[in-house]
Design a protein around this motif. Structure first.
Motif, PDB file in Angstrom:
ATOM      1  N   GLY A 193       0.801  -1.223   0.000  1.00 14.47           N
ATOM      2  CA  GLY A 193       0.000   0.000   0.000  1.00 14.47           C
ATOM      3  C   GLY A 193       0.827   1.263   0.000  1.00 14.47           C
ATOM      4  O   GLY A 193       0.309   2.339  -0.348  1.00 14.47           O
ATOM      5  N   HIS A 194       2.113   1.158   0.337  1.00 19.96           N
ATOM      6  CA  HIS A 194       2.954   2.346   0.422  1.00 19.96           C
ATOM      7  C   HIS A 194       3.954   2.436  -0.726  1.00 19.96           C
ATOM      8  O   HIS A 194       4.942   3.165  -0.638  1.00 19.96           O
ATOM      9  CB  HIS A 194       3.633   2.402   1.782  1.00 19.96           C
ATOM     10  N   MET A 195       3.672   1.698  -1.811  1.00 16.66           N
ATOM     11  CA  MET A 195       4.402   1.960  -3.050  1.00 16.66           C
ATOM     12  C   MET A 195       3.931   3.307  -3.599  1.00 16.66           C
ATOM     13  O   MET A 195       2.730   3.613  -3.580  1.00 16.66           O
ATOM     14  CB  MET A 195       4.116   0.878  -4.094  1.00 16.66           C
ATOM     15  N   GLN A 196       4.845   4.092  -4.103  1.00 17.52           N
ATOM     16  CA  GLN A 196       4.467   5.398  -4.655  1.00 17.52           C
ATOM     17  C   GLN A 196       4.014   5.221  -6.096  1.00 17.52           C
ATOM     18  O   GLN A 196       4.755   4.722  -6.938  1.00 17.52           O
ATOM     19  CB  GLN A 196       5.648   6.365  -4.606  1.00 17.52           C
ATOM     20  N   VAL A 197       2.778   5.608  -6.376  1.00 16.95           N
ATOM     21  CA  VAL A 197       2.244   5.501  -7.739  1.00 16.95           C
ATOM     22  C   VAL A 197       1.985   6.868  -8.364  1.00 16.95           C
ATOM     23  O   VAL A 197       1.869   6.971  -9.590  1.00 16.95           O
ATOM     24  CB  VAL A 197       0.944   4.655  -7.755  1.00 16.95           C
ATOM     25  N   VAL A 198       1.890   7.916  -7.559  1.00 16.53           N
ATOM     26  CA  VAL A 198       1.675   9.283  -8.064  1.00 16.53           C
ATOM     27  C   VAL A 198       2.653  10.205  -7.339  1.00 16.53           C
ATOM     28  O   VAL A 198       2.382  10.625  -6.206  1.00 16.53           O
ATOM     29  CB  VAL A 198       0.225   9.759  -7.846  1.00 16.53           C
ATOM     30  N   PRO A 199       3.789  10.522  -7.940  1.00 18.96           N
ATOM     31  CA  PRO A 199       4.732  11.431  -7.272  1.00 18.96           C
ATOM     32  C   PRO A 199       4.073  12.759  -6.915  1.00 18.96           C
ATOM     33  O   PRO A 199       3.397  13.378  -7.742  1.00 18.96           O
ATOM     34  CB  PRO A 199       5.837  11.619  -8.314  1.00 18.96           C
ATOM     35  N   GLY A 200       4.230  13.171  -5.660  1.00 17.54           N
ATOM     36  CA  GLY A 200       3.621  14.417  -5.211  1.00 17.54           C
ATOM     37  C   GLY A 200       2.120  14.349  -5.049  1.00 17.54           C
ATOM     38  O   GLY A 200       1.459  15.389  -4.974  1.00 17.54           O
ATOM     39  N   GLY A 201       1.558  13.155  -4.972  1.00 20.59           N
ATOM     40  CA  GLY A 201       0.120  12.991  -4.875  1.00 20.59           C
ATOM     41  C   GLY A 201      -0.416  13.217  -3.474  1.00 20.59           C
ATOM     42  O   GLY A 201       0.172  13.942  -2.668  1.00 20.59           O
ATOM     43  N   HIS A 202      -1.548  12.581  -3.171  1.00 20.90           N
ATOM     44  CA  HIS A 202      -2.195  12.760  -1.868  1.00 20.90           C
ATOM     45  C   HIS A 202      -1.244  12.380  -0.733  1.00 20.90           C
ATOM     46  O   HIS A 202      -0.485  11.409  -0.838  1.00 20.90           O
ATOM     47  CB  HIS A 202      -3.464  11.904  -1.779  1.00 20.90           C
ATOM     48  N   ARG A 203      -1.310  13.140   0.337  1.00 23.04           N
ATOM     49  CA  ARG A 203      -0.503  12.836   1.513  1.00 23.04           C
ATOM     50  C   ARG A 203      -1.028  11.567   2.177  1.00 23.04           C
ATOM     51  O   ARG A 203      -2.230  11.387   2.352  1.00 23.04           O
ATOM     52  CB  ARG A 203      -0.553  13.988   2.503  1.00 23.04           C
ATOM     53  N   CYS A 204      -0.098  10.679   2.549  1.00 19.09           N
ATOM     54  CA  CYS A 204      -0.454   9.419   3.200  1.00 19.09           C
ATOM     55  C   CYS A 204      -0.115   9.512   4.686  1.00 19.09           C
ATOM     56  O   CYS A 204       0.856  10.185   5.059  1.00 19.09           O
ATOM     57  CB  CYS A 204       0.318   8.267   2.556  1.00 19.09           C
ATOM     58  N   PRO A 205      -0.874   8.858   5.560  1.00 16.98           N
ATOM     59  CA  PRO A 205      -0.521   8.861   6.984  1.00 16.98           C
ATOM     60  C   PRO A 205       0.880   8.345   7.276  1.00 16.98           C
ATOM     61  O   PRO A 205       1.447   8.639   8.331  1.00 16.98           O
ATOM     62  CB  PRO A 205      -1.581   7.946   7.615  1.00 16.98           C
ATOM     63  N   CYS A 206       1.477   7.587   6.353  1.00 21.99           N
ATOM     64  CA  CYS A 206       2.839   7.094   6.566  1.00 21.99           C
ATOM     65  C   CYS A 206       3.861   8.218   6.477  1.00 21.99           C
ATOM     66  O   CYS A 206       5.016   8.039   6.860  1.00 21.99           O
ATOM     67  CB  CYS A 206       3.179   6.001   5.559  1.00 21.99           C
ATOM     68  N   GLY A 207       3.444   9.392   5.969  1.00 17.72           N
ATOM     69  CA  GLY A 207       4.347  10.525   5.845  1.00 17.72           C
ATOM     70  C   GLY A 207       4.733  10.853   4.419  1.00 17.72           C
ATOM     71  O   GLY A 207       5.207  11.970   4.140  1.00 17.72           O
ATOM     72  N   ASN A 208       4.549   9.909   3.495  1.00 14.89           N
ATOM     73  CA  ASN A 208       4.894  10.147   2.097  1.00 14.89           C
ATOM     74  C   ASN A 208       3.685  10.621   1.313  1.00 14.89           C
ATOM     75  O   ASN A 208       2.562  10.676   1.817  1.00 14.89           O
ATOM     76  CB  ASN A 208       5.454   8.859   1.483  1.00 14.89           C
ATOM     77  N   ARG A 209       3.914  10.934   0.064  1.00 16.15           N
ATOM     78  CA  ARG A 209       2.842  11.356  -0.849  1.00 16.15           C
ATOM     79  C   ARG A 209       2.693  10.346  -1.986  1.00 16.15           C
ATOM     80  O   ARG A 209       3.677   9.750  -2.429  1.00 16.15           O
ATOM     81  CB  ARG A 209       3.140  12.735  -1.444  1.00 16.15           C
ATOM     82  N   GLY A 210       1.458  10.230  -2.461  1.00 14.97           N
ATOM     83  CA  GLY A 210       1.204   9.433  -3.647  1.00 14.97           C
ATOM     84  C   GLY A 210       1.228   7.938  -3.449  1.00 14.97           C
ATOM     85  O   GLY A 210       1.403   7.197  -4.423  1.00 14.97           O
TER      86      GLY A 210
END
Length: 428
Positions: A193-210
């Motif tokens: 679920g925490h693979m990045q598929v949209v760089p700069g996308g929606h903020r995730c609770p894990c701290g990353n985006r997309g």
């Protein structure tokens, strides 16, 4: 049989465990695991579900309760788990306990490294629970336990390379190869679920985006529907009317229900989620090349409204499409009980050594009882039948009778079964 936890909660928590087998942990093949009932525990963000499961994956009884608030101490959750297991053990002969936790579990399957919905940080859950129940306890990630259940009893039967995708609040995953769950070096493999598929996308609770789960999960489905409803979009009129204008009452099951009834916007939302699901599956196929993807979790209840668009997107985005075999995409068959069933079945693999240890302990006790009985028999005077034999004999304290000398371990009776057993017991 399903019961409410509240039906049993009044019994108190001061009882001693009725589970009696003890010993070290051992991994076993499911083909040689003992066919004994075990308890599976599924701990999620909103509920704790416990059930007794037999060797064929049949659920004999379940109990459910709400998950203690995440602000509570880890011991509160442990108390809940222990009480559920003790309640079930009142009515079933339980030999092991398996726990599927929504979080990262270390490679030794002892500590929950991190749980987003609970206050578990490097929590030694397995040792804490086993010390209170005195039975073998296994802890694993809930997606791993669900994947194991589907491979053993559900949609993944017969597959030698399987990937499980669980769509719930977020996205979980698991990898099985040749009958083994692949947990990675540190135990946290399968966090797709925490693979990045949209760089700069929606903020995730894990701290990353997309992250993938921001576009194909229950949270993503509800977020899109609420945004349309909050904007008073004409296409969301039916949904707004259904919740009486209260946007926060929009849920994933409600969206699925309306989509099945033909609501165009809800159908489109599920198609969007399904398309993103297919994109992610195509990426996983490029990396892992499994023979089957099993789609589970609460969102999978939408069936072909979700799985159909996912299959289409998978075929469009698969690397080397048209020139390679395509993995099968199947909906999970065991529903929300998969994690519980898988946890119980995995726990069965660690039950054999405990049963052997318990059996050896019982056998030693029986040998001791036979030996003690032999000593009692040897020290008891034989009954007399004649008056002359019944005449009292003056007692001489300084001259002990040789007839009443007890048998001691220093003079074993090697010609008797009791003597042989006692010697074996001593060697053990």
């Amino acid at each position: 049989m399903s019961s409410s936890y509240r039906d049993f909660a009044g019994r108190g928590t001061a009882r001693a465990t009725v589970l009696r087998t003890v010993g070290p942990r051992e991994r076993r093949s499911h083909l040689t695991a003992p066919r004994v009932p075990t308890v599976g525990i599924d701990i999620g963000g909103t509920k704790v579900m416990a059930g007794v499961v037999d060797a064929d994956g049949t659920i004999l009884e379940t109990l459910r309760t709400e998950t203690p608030d995440k602000s509570k101490s880890p011991k509160v959750v442990e108390d809940t788990i222990v009480e559920l297991v003790l309640d079930l053990s009142d009515r079933h002969d339980v030999h092991a306990v398996g726990i599927g936790a929504a979080g990262w579990v270390d490679a030794d399957r002892n500590k929950v490294l991190f749980a987003p919905h609970l206050a578990w940080r490097n929590e030694p859950l397995r040792d804490a629970i086993s010390s209170r129940l005195a039975v073998p306890v296994l802890v694993d990630n809930d997606a791993n336990t669900a994947a194991w259940a589907e491979w053993r009893f559900g949609a993944g039967r017969g597959e030698d390379h399987l990937v499980m995708i669980t769509l719930g609040t977020g996205i979980g995953g698991a990898i099985l190869e040749d009958g083994q769950v692949k947990r990675g070096k540190y135990g946290v493999a399968g966090e797709f679920g925490h693979m990045q598929v949209v760089p700069g996308g929606h903020r995730c609770p894990c701290g990353n985006r997309g992250c993938w789960e921001q576009y194909s999960s229950g949270n993503a489905l509800v977020r899109e529907a609420r945004e349309l409803a909050a904007a008073d979009s004409p296409v969301a009129y039916h949904l707004i009317e259904r919740v009486g204008g209260n946007v926060h009452e929009i849920t994933g099951p409600l969206i699925t229900e309306l989509a099945r009834g033909g609501d165009a916007m809800c159908v489109e939302l599920l198609q969007d989620i399904g398309q993103w699901l297919g994109v992610g599956i195509a990426n996983l196929a490029a990396a892992l090349d499994p023979s089957c993807f099993v789609i589970g979790g609460g969102v999978s209840a939408a069936d072909d409204l979700l799985i159909g668009p996912a299959r289409d997107a998978f075929r469009r985005h698969l690397t080397g499409r048209g020139y390679r075999p395509e993995a099968r995409i199947a909906k999970a068959q065991l529903g929300p009980e998969a994690g519980m069933v898988g946890a119980a079945d995995l726990a069965r693999l660690v039950a054999r050594r405990f049963r052997r240890a318990n059996r050896r302990r019982v056998e030693r006790h029986e040998r001791y009882e036979r030996y003690a009985q032999a000593i009692r028999t040897a020290t008891t005077p034989a009954p007399t039948d004649t008056p002359e034999q019944n005449t009292p004999v003056p007692h001489t304290p300084t001259t002990p009778s040789t007839a009443t000398t007890p048998i001691t371990p220093s003079t074993p009776r090697t010609n008797s079964a009791e003597g042989t057993d006692s010697a074996q017991g001593t060697s053990e």
